[in-house]
Design an enzyme around this catalytic site. Structure first.
Site, PDB file in Angstrom:
ATOM      1  N   HIS A   1      -5.617  -1.817  13.735  1.00 40.22           N
ATOM      2  CA  HIS A   1      -4.612  -1.543  14.512  1.00 40.22           C
ATOM      3  C   HIS A   1      -4.878  -0.276  15.549  1.00 40.22           C
ATOM      4  O   HIS A   1      -5.845   0.447  15.348  1.00 40.22           O
ATOM      5  CB  HIS A   1      -3.415  -0.636  13.564  1.00 40.22           C
TER       6      HIS A   1
ATOM      7  N   ASP B   1      -7.657  -1.518   7.743  1.00 35.21           N
ATOM      8  CA  ASP B   1      -6.712  -0.353   7.601  1.00 35.21           C
ATOM      9  C   ASP B   1      -7.290   0.592   6.765  1.00 35.21           C
ATOM     10  O   ASP B   1      -6.456   1.742   6.268  1.00 35.21           O
ATOM     11  CB  ASP B   1      -5.451  -0.957   7.004  1.00 35.21           C
TER      12      ASP B   1
ATOM     13  N   ASP C   1       0.161  -8.860   7.491  1.00 33.27           N
ATOM     14  CA  ASP C   1      -0.269  -8.585   9.060  1.00 33.27           C
ATOM     15  C   ASP C   1      -1.660  -8.795   9.258  1.00 33.27           C
ATOM     16  O   ASP C   1      -2.156  -8.821  10.391  1.00 33.27           O
ATOM     17  CB  ASP C   1       0.462  -7.406   9.467  1.00 33.27           C
ATOM     18  N   HIS C   2      -2.455  -9.061   8.178  1.00 32.24           N
ATOM     19  CA  HIS C   2      -3.897  -9.379   8.329  1.00 32.24           C
ATOM     20  C   HIS C   2      -4.282 -10.811   7.958  1.00 32.24           C
ATOM     21  O   HIS C   2      -5.246 -11.451   8.494  1.00 32.24           O
ATOM     22  CB  HIS C   2      -4.602  -8.473   7.408  1.00 32.24           C
TER      23      HIS C   2
HETATM   24 ZN   LIG Z   1      -2.625  -3.008   5.579  1.00 31.57          ZN
END
Ligand SMILES: [Zn+2]
Length: 263
Positions: free
Chosen positions: A175, A135, A60-61
């Site tokens: 996020h 994150d 997701d990055h």
């Molecule tokens: Zn992550």
């Protein structure tokens, strides 16, 4: 340095970023999963994306890399140990390396293991310092360690690196989890007035105009920076009776991380 925070509006609640040099219009894209939104934002501003920084190897990055490279020819930068997991990486980063964007922007690389073991944060050392924390550090929270991380390493990153940054450092996380995280803080510390006020203010905020905190504010509302708070320790001891009355901060951090996983 100009920072543009891009809200992807996806189910993982990712934030992408563009960091641009005001003189040359050169830009760095941080974790540009939503490459379309990033490209449109760059076009609207007249910027050229020349580099991609992946804070870590999770999909997701990195999922926007291929399209972004195809459209811009940007170089991919990431932690040097992520090279087997991030296809097409051009530059491996280590602690203290400097990423230049155009003529005016310099970002210092922090090697910040914990969420994964090949995670970097980028710190701009300008009048207004800013941390792109991926994150590792979220607003009012900390990254999990489920997919290739280690809680004890995450604690070390918090205590030996993040905790020592200037109080005015702006926090740009990977996020938008702020509401949930504030609820977790208040579940530990119902008497935390700063967290309560912030939750009241930010409930239902539009993440495309998200609130940006500083390290000073994180110290007030982020449980993972409040390891010696008597309320935090007292609430934890109800769940973990084996925790001593005056526990060392690492023990508190690890219990909080464990509790947050189940919460
Ligand atoms: Zn992550």
């Amino acid at each position: 340095m100009i920072v543009k925070q891009i809200w992807t509006a996806n189910s993982y609640r990712n934030f992408n970023y563009l960091i641009a040099c005001p003189e040359t219009g050169d830009a760095l894209a941080v974790d540009p999963l939503d490459h379309e939104k990033c490209l449109k934002a760059a076009k609207d501003e007249g910027w050229q994306i020349k580099q991609i920084l992946n804070t870590h190897e999770h999909r997701d990055h990195t999922g926007g890399n291929e399209q972004m490279v195809a459209r811009t020819g940007a170089r991919i930068l990431a932690h040097k140990n992520a090279k087997d997991r991030i296809p097409g990486m051009d530059r491996g980063l280590g602690a203290g390396d400097v990423i230049k964007v155009g003529k005016t922007v310099e970002l210092e690389v922090l090697d910040t293991p914990g969420h994964t073991m090949s995670h970097v944060c980028a710190l701009s050392r300008t009048d207004q310092p800013a941390l792109f924390s991926g994150d590792t550090l979220f607003n009012a929270g900390a990254g999990n360690c489920h997919n290739g991380g280690h809680p004890a390493e995450l604690y070390k990153t918090f205590s030996e690196q993040l905790d020592r940054l200037p109080e005015s450092t702006q926090i740009y996380p990977g996020h938008d989890y702020i509401e949930n995280n504030l609820r977790f803080t208040l579940d530990r510390e119902p008497d935390n007035k700063a967290a309560k006020d912030m939750l009241g203010r930010l409930s239902g905020q539009d993440p495309s105009h998200a609130y940006v905190s500083t390290l000073a504010i994180e110290r007030q509302v982020n449980t993972f920076f409040r390891l010696t708070s008597p309320s935090v320790v007292a609430a934890l001891r109800k769940v973990f009776p084996d925790l001593p009355e005056k526990p060392d901060p690492q023990a508190v951090f690890l219990k909080l991380r464990e509790l947050r996983n189940k919460w």
